[in-house]
Design an enzyme around this catalytic site. Structure first.
Site, short mmCIF file in Angstrom:
data_model
loop_
_atom_site.label_atom_id
_atom_site.label_comp_id
_atom_site.label_asym_id
_atom_site.label_seq_id
_atom_site.Cartn_x
_atom_site.Cartn_y
_atom_site.Cartn_z
N SER A 10 53.56 35.15 11.13
CA SER A 10 52.60 34.88 10.06
C SER A 10 51.85 36.16 9.72
CB SER A 10 51.60 33.81 10.50
OG SER A 10 50.49 33.83 9.63
N HIS A 35 56.28 34.16 7.39
CA HIS A 35 55.41 33.02 7.06
C HIS A 35 54.20 33.54 6.29
CE1 HIS A 35 53.84 28.94 7.77
NE2 HIS A 35 52.66 29.51 7.94
N ASP A 37 50.71 32.56 4.49
CA ASP A 37 49.67 31.53 4.45
C ASP A 37 48.82 31.69 3.20
OD1 ASP A 37 49.99 29.99 6.90
OD2 ASP A 37 49.57 31.88 7.92
N MET A 39 45.72 30.25 1.09
CA MET A 39 44.52 29.40 1.26
C MET A 39 43.60 29.58 0.06
SD MET A 39 43.63 30.12 5.23
CE MET A 39 44.92 30.31 6.48
N HIS A 68 53.40 28.77 2.89
CA HIS A 68 52.64 27.61 3.37
C HIS A 68 51.39 27.47 2.50
CE1 HIS A 68 50.21 25.89 7.06
NE2 HIS A 68 50.36 25.00 6.09
N MET A 70 48.14 26.01 1.66
CA MET A 70 46.99 25.23 2.13
C MET A 70 45.99 25.19 0.98
SD MET A 70 46.90 26.82 5.93
CE MET A 70 47.92 28.19 5.39
N MET A 140 51.22 21.16 11.93
CA MET A 140 50.12 22.09 12.26
C MET A 140 49.64 21.78 13.68
SD MET A 140 49.55 24.23 9.86
CE MET A 140 48.16 24.97 10.74
N ASP A 175 53.21 25.37 13.72
CA ASP A 175 52.36 26.46 13.25
C ASP A 175 50.97 26.35 13.88
OD1 ASP A 175 51.08 28.44 11.77
OD2 ASP A 175 51.24 27.39 9.85
C1 DX5 Z 1 46.63 28.70 10.10
C2 DX5 Z 1 47.92 29.24 9.54
C3 DX5 Z 1 48.84 29.80 10.55
C4 DX5 Z 1 48.28 30.95 11.34
C5 DX5 Z 1 48.88 30.88 12.70
O1 DX5 Z 1 45.99 27.94 9.15
O2 DX5 Z 1 48.64 28.22 8.87
O3 DX5 Z 1 50.09 30.16 9.98
O4 DX5 Z 1 48.56 32.21 10.79
O5 DX5 Z 1 48.30 31.86 13.45
P1 DX5 Z 1 48.34 31.90 15.04
O6 DX5 Z 1 49.78 32.03 15.44
O7 DX5 Z 1 47.54 33.10 15.31
O8 DX5 Z 1 47.73 30.62 15.55
ZN ZN Z 2 50.76 28.69 8.26
#
Ligand code: DX5
Ligand code: ZN
Length: 216
Positions: A10, A35, A37, A39, A68, A70, A140, A175
């Site tokens: 990620s 990956h 993320d 947000m 991903h 969010m 998650m 994740d």
């Molecule tokens: C959190 C993200 C994850 C995050 C995971 O909301 O969706 O993808 O980057 O990070 P680690 O592996 O550090 O928990």
């Molecule tokens: Zn993620």
């Protein structure tokens, strides 16, 4: 364990001033997917990156982009992320419970792989009617929003339940809080893809960190 486990670093834990090289680094060290993320500050209490960044990174690598989302109202942004070069587009069940079919169809209309994610408190059985329509479920294993959190132990049972009810070809991705100790829990329960941010980007030896997740 002889199954081929895919590792998706990620970039949330990467150096954002240096994303191109941060992707090249994990790619060279054996990453299977990247990956990404996304947000929006509404669905989760954090803001990260948008389609323009994905588009810029797409020019630099052909590795699979696992996006991903969010975000609230994901249907509004699917066209942009698809055009930016996402390969997998994963939306949150909780963000569009009432128009899931519309969202799934929109992702498919771009010939992209379709994923649905559930937060730690959402039970697996809400997904039962959808499992034949999608390519991937993202479980998650932390509350979404931030990297570097601790793996929530009850996630392991959710992975196991999902594996039991899902078609063989459904990809199960996990994740949050994945490291050398928790990877085995997820894989033994039936996970196919492990996302890891803090563990991989925080490691001195990136290749060793990625390998340690594959061999669990
Ligand atoms: C959190 C993200 C994850 C995050 C995971 O909301 O969706 O993808 O980057 O990070 P680690 O592996 O550090 O928990
Ligand atoms: Zn993620």
């Amino acid at each position: 364990m002889s199954r081929n486990i895919l590792i998706a670093p990620s970039i949330l834990s990467a150096d954002f001033a240096n994303l191109k090289d941060e992707i090249k680094k994990v790619e060279k060290a054996g990453a299977d997917w990247i990956h990404i993320d996304v947000m929006d500050g509404h669905f989760v209490p954090n803001i990260t990156i948008g389609p323009q960044v994905v588009q810029s990174l797409r020019k630099e690598t052909s590795i699979t982009f696992d996006v991903h989302l969010m975000i609230e109202n994901p249907q509004k942004f699917i066209d942009s992320f698809a055009q930016a070069g996402a390969d997998y587009i994963t939306i949150h069940y909780e963000a569009c419970e009432n128009n899931l079919d519309e969202v799934i169809n929109k992702i498919k209309s771009h010939n992209k792989k379709t994923g649905i994610s559930i937060k730690p408190k959402t039970p697996v059985n809400v997904l039962t009617p959808l499992l034949n329509k999608i390519d991937l479920v993202l479980i998650m294993s932390v509350e979404p929003g931030f990297g570097g959190q601790k793996y929530i132990e009850t996630s392991t049972e959710k992975i196991r339940q999902l594996r039991t009810i899902s078609p063989e070809k459904l990809i199960i991705e996990v994740d949050g809080g994945i490291n050398q100790n928790t990877a085995g829990l997820a894989v033994n329960a039936g996970a196919d893809v492990l996302v890891a941010g803090a563990y991989i980007y925080g490691a001195k030896d990136t290749k060793q960190a990625i390998n340690s997740l594959k061999i669990v």
